[in-house]
Enzyme design. Sequence first.
Site, mmCIF file in Angstrom:
data_model
loop_
_atom_site.group_PDB
_atom_site.id
_atom_site.type_symbol
_atom_site.label_atom_id
_atom_site.label_comp_id
_atom_site.label_asym_id
_atom_site.label_seq_id
_atom_site.Cartn_x
_atom_site.Cartn_y
_atom_site.Cartn_z
ATOM 1 N N SER A 1 0.845 -1.191 0.000
ATOM 2 C CA SER A 1 0.000 0.000 0.000
ATOM 3 C C SER A 1 0.878 1.237 0.000
ATOM 4 C CB SER A 1 -0.888 -0.004 1.236
ATOM 5 O OG SER A 1 -0.097 0.247 2.369
ATOM 6 N N LYS A 2 0.239 2.382 -0.015
ATOM 7 C CA LYS A 2 0.956 3.659 -0.023
ATOM 8 C C LYS A 2 1.939 3.768 1.143
ATOM 9 C CE LYS A 2 -0.605 6.730 -3.172
ATOM 10 N NZ LYS A 2 -1.958 6.480 -3.647
ATOM 11 N N ARG A 3 1.594 3.127 2.259
ATOM 12 C CA ARG A 3 2.486 3.179 3.429
ATOM 13 C C ARG A 3 3.877 2.641 3.113
ATOM 14 N NH1 ARG A 3 0.925 -0.464 6.850
ATOM 15 N NH2 ARG A 3 -0.934 -0.953 5.671
ATOM 16 N N GLY B 1 5.671 3.363 0.763
ATOM 17 C CA GLY B 1 6.409 4.300 -0.087
ATOM 18 C C GLY B 1 5.720 4.433 -1.425
#
Length: 468
Positions: A243-245, A247
Amino acid sequence: MEIRTRFAPSPTGNLHIGSARTALFAFLFARNKNGKFILRIEDTDKERSKPEFEKNIIESLKWLGINWDEGPYRQSERLDIYEKYTKKLLEENKAYYCFCSEEELEAQRQDQQSRGEAPKYVGTCRNLSKEEVEKKLKEKKSSVIRFKIEPEKIKFKDIIKGGAEFDMGLVGDMVIAKNLRQPLFALAGVIDDFEMNISHVIRGDDHFTNTPKQILLQRALGFPQPEYGHFPMILAPDRSKMSKRDGATAVSDFKKEGYLPEALINFIAFLGWNPGGTKEIYSTDELVKNFSLERVQKGGAIFNIQKLDYLSGFYIRQLPIGKLAEFCLPYLGEIKDMDYLEKIVSVYQERLKKLSEIKEFAGFFFNDIEYDGGLLKWKDMSDKEIEQSLENSKKILEKIENNNWNKKNLEDILMLEAEKEKDRGQLLWPLRAALTGQKASAGPFDVAAILGKEKTLERIKKAIELLD
Ligand code: GLU
C-alpha cells in the site's frame, strides 16, 4: 491463431506498480509470440474515472516503453455495442430487470446471515412477467439488470494457477448493468474481449474470482472462451498487501524519485517471474525474447526496494555523462553551466541509486553551505589543531596556479602534506568538511577541483572563522 492480449486499466488512480506489471506481462507475452497488445481504458464507472488518471496511465506506460498496437479504446465510447448485447441477453431471457430496493436486499442479506447462509440474491425479480417489467419501467422504478446464474460447477484451466473449479450455486444472479447503457465491468470486459479478439486474458489475481462469472457470460452470448492467466499479487516485505504506506506505489512516483525506466522495467519483470540462471540485467528486448508464462511463480512476489536500487544504480552507471547531467538537472533547479554540472555528476555517477539523490549529494556545489563547527573535527583534534590544519591547506592551495588546478595535481600536493601528519585525516577531514559541509561526500580532491581555486579558498576561510 494470432495471440492478442490487452491491458484494461480503470482510470481511477495513477498507474500502480502492480498494474504496470500486469501490463508488462501481457505486453511481453504478446511480443514474445509475435502477437498484438491492446490498451483499453475501462472508464464505465463515471464517478471514479478521471481524465487525469487516464493521462497518468498513458504517460507512465509510454515512459516505461510498454507500447501498444491498438487503442487506447475507451469503454465510454462503446456504449452502443454493450447495449446491443445487453438487449440480446434480456430478449433471450438470460438476464432480467431487477427492481429490488437497497433496503429489501439488505433485509434479505441479514436474514440469510442470521441463518448462517452466505448472502446471495434470492431471485425475487427473476420471474416477473413481461407486463410487470414494462409497467415498472414506465413508472421509472429504479432498477438494475441481473444475469441468471444456475447452480453448476465451472471449471477452467488458468495458465499460471493451474486447474480451477467454482461452485456457482454459491453465487446469486449478478448485476451486470445499471441500465442498457451502463454495463458493469464484468459484462463490458467480456464483450470487449470478444470484439477485440483477445486470445489471452492476463491480469492480476484480484480478478480470479470474476473469471467463472465472465465465462458464463461468454457462454450466454455465444462467445469463444479466451485463455486466462492470473498473476500473484505484489507483497510488501512483511508479506502484507502493498500500500501507499510502503512508499511510492505509482509508476509516476518512481519516475519523480529519479529511477530510470530501464531499471523499473527490469525490476517489475522480476516481480513474480524469472528466466532461470543468474543473469539479472535484462533489457526490454531481452525480456521479450525470454518471457514465458510458465515461469511466472504462483506465490506472491515480494517488493524489495534494495533490488530496485541495485538495478537503478547499474543503469545510471551506463549513462553517458552528458545524459546523466541532463537527467539530474530537474533535481537541482536553475543551472546554466552544463560543463560544471557534468563534472559534478561524473564524481557521483558511481554512487547514485536514483537521480533525486544528486540534490543531497551535490547541493553544496551550487549553494552556500551551513554547518556546525563540530563537523570540522577529526577524531580528538582540538580547535587549535583544526585551525592549523585548515591554515596549512590554505597556504598550500594558494600556491597552486589556476592552470594547474586539477584533481591529479591537488591530490599529489595535498597527499604529500597529509602523509607528514601522524594520521592523514588530520589534514584531509577538516578540508573536506570545510568544502562540503557534509559528513559524507566525495573526496576533497574531487570537490576542490570542481569548486575551483577561488571558491575553495573562500570556504576554507569561512571554516577558520567558524572556529574563532
Ligand atoms: N479494469 C479492470 C481493473 O482495472 C481490469 C479488468 C480486466 O483486466 O479484465 O482492475
